[in-house]
Design a protein around this motif. Sequence first.
Motif, PDB file in Angstrom:
ATOM      1  N   ASN A  89      46.919  64.600  49.158  1.00  0.00           N
ATOM      2  CA  ASN A  89      46.506  65.989  49.393  1.00  0.00           C
ATOM      3  C   ASN A  89      47.524  66.581  50.089  1.00  0.00           C
ATOM      4  O   ASN A  89      47.567  67.820  50.199  1.00  0.00           O
ATOM      5  CB  ASN A  89      45.251  65.952  50.283  1.00  0.00           C
ATOM      6  N   VAL A  90      48.386  65.901  50.816  1.00  0.00           N
ATOM      7  CA  VAL A  90      49.634  66.737  51.572  1.00  0.00           C
ATOM      8  C   VAL A  90      50.566  67.556  50.587  1.00  0.00           C
ATOM      9  O   VAL A  90      50.686  68.607  50.717  1.00  0.00           O
ATOM     10  CB  VAL A  90      50.526  65.614  52.322  1.00  0.00           C
ATOM     11  N   HIS A  91      50.795  66.807  49.522  1.00  0.00           N
ATOM     12  CA  HIS A  91      51.574  67.730  48.409  1.00  0.00           C
ATOM     13  C   HIS A  91      50.645  68.201  47.603  1.00  0.00           C
ATOM     14  O   HIS A  91      50.110  67.524  46.449  1.00  0.00           O
ATOM     15  CB  HIS A  91      52.368  66.840  47.558  1.00  0.00           C
ATOM     16  N   ASN A  92      50.265  69.489  48.036  1.00  0.00           N
ATOM     17  CA  ASN A  92      48.942  70.120  47.422  1.00  0.00           C
ATOM     18  C   ASN A  92      49.271  70.505  45.848  1.00  0.00           C
ATOM     19  O   ASN A  92      50.049  70.955  45.565  1.00  0.00           O
ATOM     20  CB  ASN A  92      48.690  71.384  48.164  1.00  0.00           C
ATOM     21  N   LYS A  93      48.141  70.114  45.040  1.00  0.00           N
ATOM     22  CA  LYS A  93      48.093  70.304  43.636  1.00  0.00           C
ATOM     23  C   LYS A  93      47.085  71.456  43.767  1.00  0.00           C
ATOM     24  O   LYS A  93      46.556  71.784  44.879  1.00  0.00           O
ATOM     25  CB  LYS A  93      47.686  69.123  43.010  1.00  0.00           C
ATOM     26  N   LYS A  94      47.056  72.233  42.439  1.00  0.00           N
ATOM     27  CA  LYS A  94      46.189  73.154  42.194  1.00  0.00           C
ATOM     28  C   LYS A  94      44.473  72.426  42.667  1.00  0.00           C
ATOM     29  O   LYS A  94      44.193  71.831  42.177  1.00  0.00           O
ATOM     30  CB  LYS A  94      46.184  73.746  40.995  1.00  0.00           C
ATOM     31  N   GLY A  95      43.887  73.295  43.410  1.00  0.00           N
ATOM     32  CA  GLY A  95      42.566  72.953  43.864  1.00  0.00           C
ATOM     33  C   GLY A  95      42.448  72.022  44.730  1.00  0.00           C
ATOM     34  O   GLY A  95      41.224  71.614  45.267  1.00  0.00           O
ATOM     35  N   GLY A  96      43.645  71.474  45.227  1.00  0.00           N
ATOM     36  CA  GLY A  96      43.599  70.195  46.626  1.00  0.00           C
ATOM     37  C   GLY A  96      43.235  70.981  47.761  1.00  0.00           C
ATOM     38  O   GLY A  96      43.479  72.231  47.992  1.00  0.00           O
ATOM     39  N   LEU A  97      43.143  69.926  48.806  1.00  0.00           N
ATOM     40  CA  LEU A  97      42.956  70.723  50.261  1.00  0.00           C
ATOM     41  C   LEU A  97      44.195  70.868  50.627  1.00  0.00           C
ATOM     42  O   LEU A  97      45.225  70.338  50.315  1.00  0.00           O
ATOM     43  CB  LEU A  97      42.121  69.550  51.033  1.00  0.00           C
ATOM     44  N   VAL A  98      44.439  71.891  51.563  1.00  0.00           N
ATOM     45  CA  VAL A  98      45.480  72.207  52.142  1.00  0.00           C
ATOM     46  C   VAL A  98      45.377  71.650  53.782  1.00  0.00           C
ATOM     47  O   VAL A  98      44.570  72.171  54.505  1.00  0.00           O
ATOM     48  CB  VAL A  98      45.905  73.581  52.255  1.00  0.00           C
TER      49      VAL A  98
END
Lengths: 158, 108
Positions: A133-142
Amino acid sequence: MTGLLILWLLAPLLLLAAGLFIGTLVERRHLSDLQRREAQLDSIFVTDVGDFFAGDPAGGATLIVSEVVIASDYFKTFAAGLRGLIGGEIRSYVSMTTRAHREALLRLKEQAQRDGYDALCNVRLDSADVGGNVHNKKGGLVMVALLASATAYRRRRR
Amino acid sequence: MIVVNTEKIPGHQVVEVKGLVQGNTVRAKNFGRDIAAGFKNMVGGELKGYTELLSESRDQAMERMLAEASRLGANAVVNVRFSTSAVTAGAAELYVYGTAVVVQPSER
Protein backbone atom coordinates in the motif's frame (compact mmCIF):
# COMPACT_ATOMS: atom_id res chain seq x y z
CA MET A 1 -34.32 9.52 -8.59
CA THR A 2 -33.24 13.15 -8.49
CA GLY A 3 -32.52 12.62 -4.80
CA LEU A 4 -30.05 9.88 -5.66
CA LEU A 5 -28.46 12.06 -8.32
CA ILE A 6 -28.01 14.92 -5.87
CA LEU A 7 -26.50 12.51 -3.34
CA TRP A 8 -24.15 11.16 -6.00
CA LEU A 9 -23.00 14.70 -6.78
CA LEU A 10 -22.78 15.74 -3.15
CA ALA A 11 -20.94 12.69 -1.79
CA PRO A 12 -17.44 13.80 -2.87
CA LEU A 13 -18.10 17.26 -1.44
CA LEU A 14 -19.22 15.76 1.87
CA LEU A 15 -16.11 13.58 1.96
CA LEU A 16 -13.94 16.60 1.22
CA ALA A 17 -15.59 18.56 4.03
CA ALA A 18 -15.22 15.61 6.43
CA GLY A 19 -11.57 15.24 5.44
CA LEU A 20 -10.92 18.94 5.84
CA PHE A 21 -12.63 19.40 9.22
CA ILE A 22 -12.13 16.07 10.98
CA GLY A 23 -8.72 15.51 9.36
CA THR A 24 -7.47 18.93 10.47
CA LEU A 25 -8.80 18.30 13.98
CA VAL A 26 -7.11 14.88 14.15
CA GLU A 27 -3.85 16.40 12.92
CA ARG A 28 -3.95 19.30 15.40
CA ARG A 29 -4.64 16.94 18.27
CA HIS A 30 -1.79 14.69 17.25
CA LEU A 31 0.60 17.65 17.01
CA SER A 32 -0.21 18.94 20.49
CA ASP A 33 0.02 15.39 21.85
CA LEU A 34 3.44 15.02 20.23
CA GLN A 35 4.63 18.30 21.68
CA ARG A 36 3.54 17.36 25.21
CA ARG A 37 5.16 13.91 25.08
CA GLU A 38 8.35 15.20 23.47
CA ALA A 39 8.77 17.72 26.27
CA GLN A 40 8.51 14.91 28.86
CA LEU A 41 11.19 12.83 27.16
CA ASP A 42 13.64 15.64 26.58
CA SER A 43 16.18 14.05 28.96
CA ILE A 44 16.70 11.03 26.69
CA PHE A 45 19.88 11.38 24.68
CA VAL A 46 19.46 10.35 21.04
CA THR A 47 21.92 9.87 18.18
CA ASP A 48 21.94 7.83 15.00
CA VAL A 49 25.61 6.95 15.40
CA GLY A 50 26.58 3.36 16.20
CA ASP A 51 28.64 4.42 19.19
CA PHE A 52 27.74 4.58 22.89
CA PHE A 53 28.62 8.17 23.80
CA ALA A 54 29.41 8.25 27.54
CA GLY A 55 27.94 4.77 27.85
CA ASP A 56 27.99 2.99 31.19
CA PRO A 57 29.81 -0.37 30.67
CA ALA A 58 27.75 -1.95 33.44
CA GLY A 59 24.46 -0.54 32.17
CA GLY A 60 23.73 -3.04 29.40
CA ALA A 61 22.04 -2.35 26.10
CA THR A 62 19.04 -3.62 24.22
CA LEU A 63 17.26 -3.32 20.90
CA ILE A 64 14.20 -1.07 20.85
CA VAL A 65 11.73 -1.21 17.96
CA SER A 66 8.60 0.79 17.18
CA GLU A 67 6.03 0.89 14.43
CA VAL A 68 3.63 3.57 13.28
CA VAL A 69 1.11 3.70 10.45
CA ILE A 70 -0.62 7.01 9.77
CA ALA A 71 -3.39 7.48 7.22
CA SER A 72 -4.03 10.38 4.94
CA ASP A 73 -7.49 11.96 4.90
CA TYR A 74 -9.71 12.57 1.89
CA PHE A 75 -8.82 16.25 1.72
CA LYS A 76 -5.06 15.66 1.82
CA THR A 77 -5.36 13.02 -0.89
CA PHE A 78 -7.46 15.38 -3.01
CA ALA A 79 -5.00 18.25 -2.54
CA ALA A 80 -2.16 15.93 -3.52
CA GLY A 81 -4.05 14.98 -6.66
CA LEU A 82 -4.30 18.65 -7.65
CA ARG A 83 -0.61 19.16 -6.86
CA GLY A 84 0.12 16.22 -9.14
CA LEU A 85 -1.17 18.25 -12.08
CA ILE A 86 1.31 21.09 -11.72
CA GLY A 87 4.11 19.45 -9.74
CA GLY A 88 5.95 20.75 -6.69
CA GLU A 89 5.98 20.04 -2.97
CA ILE A 90 2.91 18.26 -1.60
CA ARG A 91 2.60 20.10 1.72
CA SER A 92 -0.40 18.11 2.92
CA TYR A 93 1.69 14.94 2.76
CA VAL A 94 4.78 16.53 4.29
CA SER A 95 2.84 17.34 7.47
CA MET A 96 1.60 13.73 7.54
CA THR A 97 5.05 12.14 7.11
CA THR A 98 6.58 14.55 9.64
CA ARG A 99 4.02 13.47 12.23
CA ALA A 100 4.77 9.81 11.50
CA HIS A 101 8.52 10.34 11.95
CA ARG A 102 8.05 12.23 15.21
CA GLU A 103 5.66 9.59 16.52
CA ALA A 104 8.00 6.71 15.65
CA LEU A 105 10.95 8.41 17.37
CA LEU A 106 8.81 9.21 20.41
CA ARG A 107 7.71 5.60 20.75
CA LEU A 108 11.36 4.53 20.76
CA LYS A 109 12.08 7.02 23.54
CA GLU A 110 9.02 5.99 25.54
CA GLN A 111 9.94 2.33 25.31
CA ALA A 112 13.53 3.12 26.34
CA GLN A 113 12.33 5.05 29.37
CA ARG A 114 9.90 2.28 30.36
CA ASP A 115 12.79 -0.18 30.29
CA GLY A 116 14.94 2.11 32.44
CA TYR A 117 17.38 3.43 29.82
CA ASP A 118 18.30 7.07 29.32
CA ALA A 119 19.96 7.08 25.89
CA LEU A 120 19.40 5.79 22.37
CA CYS A 121 21.96 5.33 19.64
CA ASN A 122 22.02 3.96 16.11
CA VAL A 123 18.48 5.17 15.42
CA ARG A 124 17.11 3.84 12.13
CA LEU A 125 13.83 4.91 10.56
CA ASP A 126 12.68 2.92 7.56
CA SER A 127 9.48 3.00 5.59
CA ALA A 128 7.68 -0.31 5.84
CA ASP A 129 5.41 -1.71 3.21
CA VAL A 130 2.13 -3.02 4.56
CA GLY A 131 0.58 -5.07 1.82
CA GLY A 132 1.87 -3.09 -1.11
CA ASN A 133 0.00 0.00 0.00
CA VAL A 134 2.91 2.34 0.43
CA HIS A 135 3.51 2.50 -3.27
CA ASN A 136 -0.03 3.55 -3.81
CA LYS A 137 -1.92 2.11 -6.72
CA LYS A 138 -5.22 3.45 -7.93
CA GLY A 139 -7.82 2.92 -5.24
CA GLY A 140 -5.23 1.91 -2.65
CA LEU A 141 -4.94 3.43 0.78
CA VAL A 142 -2.70 6.44 1.24
CA MET A 143 -0.60 6.08 4.36
CA VAL A 144 2.84 6.30 5.90
CA ALA A 145 4.14 3.12 7.54
CA LEU A 146 7.38 3.34 9.47
CA LEU A 147 9.51 0.80 11.26
CA ALA A 148 12.01 2.37 13.65
CA SER A 149 14.81 0.71 15.58
CA ALA A 150 17.58 1.82 17.93
CA THR A 151 19.80 0.53 20.70
CA ALA A 152 19.00 1.74 24.20
CA TYR A 153 21.78 2.10 26.78
CA ARG A 154 22.58 3.92 30.01
CA ARG A 155 24.92 6.90 30.26
CA ARG A 156 27.60 7.29 32.92
CA ARG A 157 26.63 9.58 35.79
CA ARG A 158 28.77 12.67 36.02
CA MET B 1 20.08 -13.13 24.83
CA ILE B 2 21.40 -9.60 24.26
CA VAL B 3 20.07 -8.03 21.05
CA VAL B 4 21.30 -4.68 19.71
CA ASN B 5 21.48 -2.94 16.34
CA THR B 6 24.98 -1.62 17.03
CA GLU B 7 28.20 -3.51 16.32
CA LYS B 8 29.28 -3.50 19.95
CA ILE B 9 27.69 -3.95 23.35
CA PRO B 10 28.85 -1.70 26.21
CA GLY B 11 30.83 -3.61 28.84
CA HIS B 12 31.08 -6.72 26.70
CA GLN B 13 33.52 -8.13 24.21
CA VAL B 14 32.87 -10.52 21.37
CA VAL B 15 34.77 -13.77 21.85
CA GLU B 16 33.30 -15.76 18.99
CA VAL B 17 31.33 -14.95 15.83
CA LYS B 18 28.75 -17.57 14.91
CA GLY B 19 27.57 -15.97 11.68
CA LEU B 20 24.48 -14.43 10.10
CA VAL B 21 21.11 -15.35 11.56
CA GLN B 22 17.78 -14.38 10.09
CA GLY B 23 14.07 -14.68 10.51
CA ASN B 24 11.18 -13.71 8.31
CA THR B 25 7.44 -13.89 8.03
CA VAL B 26 4.77 -12.98 5.51
CA ARG B 27 1.51 -11.93 7.09
CA ALA B 28 -1.77 -10.84 5.58
CA LYS B 29 -4.07 -8.11 6.75
CA ASN B 30 -7.55 -9.29 7.62
CA PHE B 31 -10.69 -8.05 6.00
CA GLY B 32 -12.01 -6.21 9.07
CA ARG B 33 -8.83 -4.21 9.30
CA ASP B 34 -9.22 -3.22 5.66
CA ILE B 35 -12.69 -1.81 6.24
CA ALA B 36 -11.56 0.17 9.29
CA ALA B 37 -8.55 1.42 7.33
CA GLY B 38 -10.76 2.49 4.45
CA PHE B 39 -12.81 4.60 6.82
CA LYS B 40 -9.72 6.07 8.49
CA ASN B 41 -8.45 7.04 5.06
CA MET B 42 -11.27 9.60 4.82
CA VAL B 43 -10.64 11.38 8.10
CA GLY B 44 -6.98 10.66 8.82
CA GLY B 45 -5.36 9.34 11.99
CA GLU B 46 -3.40 6.27 12.96
CA LEU B 47 -4.23 2.92 11.35
CA LYS B 48 -3.91 0.92 14.58
CA GLY B 49 -4.74 -2.38 12.89
CA TYR B 50 -1.81 -1.95 10.52
CA THR B 51 0.52 -0.86 13.31
CA GLU B 52 -0.42 -4.06 15.16
CA LEU B 53 0.14 -6.10 12.01
CA LEU B 54 3.66 -4.71 11.80
CA SER B 55 4.30 -5.42 15.50
CA GLU B 56 3.06 -9.00 15.20
CA SER B 57 5.20 -9.59 12.11
CA ARG B 58 8.23 -8.13 13.82
CA ASP B 59 7.73 -10.30 16.94
CA GLN B 60 7.40 -13.44 14.87
CA ALA B 61 10.41 -12.72 12.66
CA MET B 62 12.55 -11.82 15.69
CA GLU B 63 11.48 -15.01 17.47
CA ARG B 64 12.70 -17.05 14.50
CA MET B 65 15.99 -15.18 14.32
CA LEU B 66 16.62 -15.63 18.05
CA ALA B 67 15.78 -19.34 17.83
CA GLU B 68 18.43 -19.73 15.15
CA ALA B 69 20.94 -17.78 17.26
CA SER B 70 20.41 -19.98 20.30
CA ARG B 71 20.63 -23.10 18.12
CA LEU B 72 24.10 -21.89 17.11
CA GLY B 73 25.05 -21.45 20.76
CA ALA B 74 25.20 -17.64 20.63
CA ASN B 75 24.31 -15.45 23.59
CA ALA B 76 23.90 -12.20 21.66
CA VAL B 77 22.87 -10.87 18.26
CA VAL B 78 24.51 -7.66 17.05
CA ASN B 79 23.96 -5.30 14.12
CA VAL B 80 20.29 -6.26 13.72
CA ARG B 81 18.55 -4.86 10.63
CA PHE B 82 14.94 -4.91 9.47
CA SER B 83 13.62 -4.91 5.98
CA THR B 84 10.14 -5.15 4.53
CA SER B 85 8.88 -6.00 1.08
CA ALA B 86 5.47 -6.24 -0.51
CA VAL B 87 4.88 -9.75 -1.79
CA THR B 88 1.40 -9.15 -3.23
CA ALA B 89 -1.28 -6.60 -2.51
CA GLY B 90 -2.61 -7.56 0.92
CA ALA B 91 0.49 -9.27 2.29
CA ALA B 92 3.83 -7.99 3.50
CA GLU B 93 7.09 -9.65 4.31
CA LEU B 94 9.11 -8.60 7.32
CA TYR B 95 12.68 -9.80 7.35
CA VAL B 96 15.10 -9.36 10.24
CA TYR B 97 18.76 -10.31 10.26
CA GLY B 98 21.81 -9.89 12.43
CA THR B 99 25.11 -11.48 13.43
CA ALA B 100 25.03 -14.12 16.14
CA VAL B 101 27.98 -13.83 18.52
CA VAL B 102 29.22 -15.10 21.85
CA VAL B 103 30.06 -12.24 24.23
CA GLN B 104 31.48 -12.06 27.71
CA PRO B 105 31.81 -9.16 30.15
CA SER B 106 35.07 -7.36 29.37
CA GLU B 107 37.68 -7.31 32.15
CA ARG B 108 38.54 -3.94 33.51
